[in-house]
Scaffold this motif. Structure first.
Motif, PDB file in Angstrom:
ATOM      1  N   THR A 114       0.836  -1.208   0.000  1.00 54.19           N
ATOM      2  CA  THR A 114       0.000   0.000   0.000  1.00 54.19           C
ATOM      3  C   THR A 114       0.868   1.254   0.000  1.00 54.19           C
ATOM      4  OG1 THR A 114      -0.157  -0.165   2.416  1.00 54.19           O
ATOM      5  CG2 THR A 114      -1.974  -1.087   1.133  1.00 54.19           C
ATOM      6  N   GLY A 115       1.982   1.202   0.733  1.00 57.94           N
ATOM      7  CA  GLY A 115       2.859   2.367   0.800  1.00 57.94           C
ATOM      8  C   GLY A 115       3.481   2.711  -0.534  1.00 57.94           C
ATOM      9  N   THR A 155     -15.945  -3.982  -1.822  1.00 55.02           N
ATOM     10  CA  THR A 155     -16.589  -4.048  -3.136  1.00 55.02           C
ATOM     11  C   THR A 155     -16.188  -2.855  -3.995  1.00 55.02           C
ATOM     12  OG1 THR A 155     -18.476  -5.247  -2.194  1.00 55.02           O
ATOM     13  CG2 THR A 155     -18.799  -4.182  -4.331  1.00 55.02           C
ATOM     14  N   ALA A 156     -16.134  -1.668  -3.386  1.00 55.86           N
ATOM     15  CA  ALA A 156     -15.708  -0.474  -4.128  1.00 55.86           C
ATOM     16  C   ALA A 156     -14.262  -0.619  -4.597  1.00 55.86           C
ATOM     17  CB  ALA A 156     -15.856   0.769  -3.248  1.00 55.86           C
ATOM     18  N   THR A 286      -1.974   6.805 -14.045  1.00 60.14           N
ATOM     19  CA  THR A 286      -2.565   7.126 -12.743  1.00 60.14           C
ATOM     20  C   THR A 286      -3.694   6.163 -12.399  1.00 60.14           C
ATOM     21  OG1 THR A 286      -1.998   9.468 -13.004  1.00 60.14           O
ATOM     22  CG2 THR A 286      -3.720   8.924 -11.403  1.00 60.14           C
ATOM     23  N   LEU A 287      -4.535   5.860 -13.385  1.00 58.02           N
ATOM     24  CA  LEU A 287      -5.630   4.916 -13.150  1.00 58.02           C
ATOM     25  C   LEU A 287      -5.087   3.560 -12.724  1.00 58.02           C
ATOM     26  CD1 LEU A 287      -8.653   4.159 -13.301  1.00 58.02           C
ATOM     27  CD2 LEU A 287      -8.304   3.608 -15.721  1.00 58.02           C
ATOM     28  N   PHE A 288      -4.004   3.131 -13.344  1.00 61.20           N
ATOM     29  CA  PHE A 288      -3.428   1.839 -12.982  1.00 61.20           C
ATOM     30  C   PHE A 288      -2.905   1.852 -11.551  1.00 61.20           C
ATOM     31  CE2 PHE A 288      -0.135  -1.359 -12.677  1.00 61.20           C
ATOM     32  CZ  PHE A 288      -0.742  -2.454 -13.258  1.00 61.20           C
ATOM     33  N   LEU A 289      -2.255   2.952 -11.153  1.00 59.18           N
ATOM     34  CA  LEU A 289      -1.749   3.049  -9.785  1.00 59.18           C
ATOM     35  C   LEU A 289      -2.891   3.050  -8.771  1.00 59.18           C
ATOM     36  CD1 LEU A 289       1.200   5.593 -10.113  1.00 59.18           C
ATOM     37  CD2 LEU A 289       1.365   3.152  -9.565  1.00 59.18           C
ATOM     38  N   ALA A 294      -5.770  -0.097  -4.751  1.00 60.74           N
ATOM     39  CA  ALA A 294      -7.001  -0.772  -4.343  1.00 60.74           C
ATOM     40  C   ALA A 294      -6.754  -2.259  -4.106  1.00 60.74           C
ATOM     41  CB  ALA A 294      -8.093  -0.573  -5.394  1.00 60.74           C
ATOM     42  N   ALA A 295      -5.939  -2.887  -4.957  1.00 62.73           N
ATOM     43  CA  ALA A 295      -5.618  -4.308  -4.776  1.00 62.73           C
ATOM     44  C   ALA A 295      -4.863  -4.530  -3.476  1.00 62.73           C
ATOM     45  CB  ALA A 295      -4.807  -4.822  -5.959  1.00 62.73           C
TER      46      ALA A 295
END
Length: 423
Positions: A114-115, A155-156, A286-289, A294-295
């Motif tokens: 996450t970091g 879920t989000a 950015t969307l991928f990051l 989220a993963a």
């Protein structure tokens, strides 16, 4: 696929199927963390679409395992750890050290994942500090939140994961003929380790056993919910299968086709974002990051909640308390004690390094868990502990036996890696 005779369809006909997706999505999302995505990316970058069939096989294996865990819980009213206890005290001697050591090492790994995502997205702080803040956020949400909120948050995050990875796969423009050929089982030279990693990494290890606890939290606690559980499980792993397949497509098209190496470790996810930015613009990177974060965060939250429930059950079982005792529930003292264990002691690993003996124990105990899970499900679901209607059928026994053998092979590989990594 149903692994036993199913009850009447009236159990689910009164509501849309998408509304009954819940615990299965949690178990699948928790199990697919940054490490699994990296393994799949590297497999795609090295072998193209050749191991796509293996990712799908991994989803099928997890459907069988998770269905078994759910069927045990609904058919007997007992948790999976109560089932293990009925097999003998030896299960305590394995599971006790495993869950304690696993939580300590995993807590650090979750913070790192996450970091790294937040450091790449937002900057300003180091990877370690972003990871610590993520762990504290997870602690707060799980400590004070309720199951319904937890399910909605996960879920989000699954939606973010799914959209980001499928978008990345779509803009990479999959080679459809090669993709279809990837559905035919093939084992390239030197790919056995990656084959096992891709198949074994689709959906987690200890978190698979958390499914029954989330069924209980959801209120699905009798055989009446058997059909609901099966639909929930299958739909969750169909979503996971699409997600993991998209990850392999990204590796195949962005890296294999261009002959670019993917970094090992979580840094590989940042590599993908950089390639997307260079080729298609900042918005896609950015969307991928965001999806990477989220993963990683969904895995953190899932472990903070689900494995804490397992530890609470373990601790109360050792004390001889019933499964419905307050100490065995979310919010109980053992649940919160393990939450604290996941959050604070692992910070020492981030700043002072990883003890060699601990990493070795983590690797060995963790590698053995999935064979342990498959073998004990074979044992439990073929005995009088389970009503005859819900026991394994022959095809389920064959599937579980094959899964046990596959994960035993993966265990040997993982133990060899763990030993060689510390010597």
């Amino acid at each position: 696929m149903d692994t036993t005779n199913s009850p009447s369809s009236t159990d689910t006909d009164d509501e849309p199927r998408w509304k009954i997706v819940g615990p299965g999505l949690l178990v699948a999302a928790t199990g697919v963390g940054a490490a699994d995505l990296i393994a799949t990316l590297i497999a795609g970058s090295r072998y193209g679409y050749t191991l796509l069939w293996c990712a799908i096989l991994g989803c099928i294996m997890k459907i069988v395992l998770v269905e078994g865990a759910g069927r045990w819980t609904l058919a007997t009213g007992h948790t999976i750890f109560e089932g293990w206890s009925s097999l003998g005290r030896w299960t305590h001697w394995y599971f006790g050290p495993y869950i304690v050591i696993w939580g300590f090492v995993y807590g650090s790994a979750a913070m790192a994942g996450t970091g790294l995502a937040l450091a790449a997205l937002l900057g300003g702080l180091s990877v370690a500090w972003w990871g610590i803040l993520s762990a504290l956020l997870g602690l707060t949400l799980v400590w004070f939140g309720h199951y319904g909120l937890f399910e909605k948050v996960i879920t989000a995050m699954v939606a973010l994961m799914f959209v980001s990875m499928v978008t990345a796969a779509a803009i990479a423009v999959p080679n459809v003929p090669d993709l279809l050929r990837g559905l035919v089982p093939t084992i390239p030279d030197g790919s056995v380790v990656y084959l096992l990693s891709v198949a074994g990494g689709v959906g987690g290890t200890i978190t698979v056993a958390a499914y029954g606890y989330w069924l209980r939290e959801k209120g699905w606690n009798t055989p009446r919910f058997m059909r609901v559980m099966r639909i929930d499980n299958r739909m969750a792993y169909v979503i996971t299968g699409i997600f993991v397949s998209a990850t392999l497509i990204v590796g195949a098209e962005l890296f294999h086709a261009a002959d670019i190496a993917v970094s090992t470790g979580d840094q590989g996810m940042v590599d993908v974002a950089e390639v997307l930015r260079d080729r298609y613009g900042d918005i896609y990177g950015t969307l991928f990051l965001v999806g990477f974060w989220a993963a990683a965060m969904s895995s953190l939250l899932g472990v903070w909640h689900g494995v804490s429930l397992m530890f609470a059950d373990f601790a109360t079982e050792l004390r001889g308390l019933p499964g419905d005792h307050p100490d065995a529930q979310a919010g109980g003292r053992y649940f919160r004690a393990y939450l604290l264990w996941l959050t604070f002691p692992p910070i020492t690993i981030i700043f002072w390094g990883e003890p060699v003996w601990l990493i070795l124990a983590y690797g060995v105990l963790g590698a053995v868990f999935m064979p342990f899970m498959a073998v004990t499900l074979l044992w439990l679901l073929n005995t009088s502990r389970v009503p005859d209607r819900w026991r394994n059928r022959w095809w389920t026994n064959v599937a579980l036996a094959l899964i046990a053998l596959a994960f035993a092979a993966l265990a040997v590989t993982e133990i060899q890696k763990a030993v060689s990594g510390v010597l």
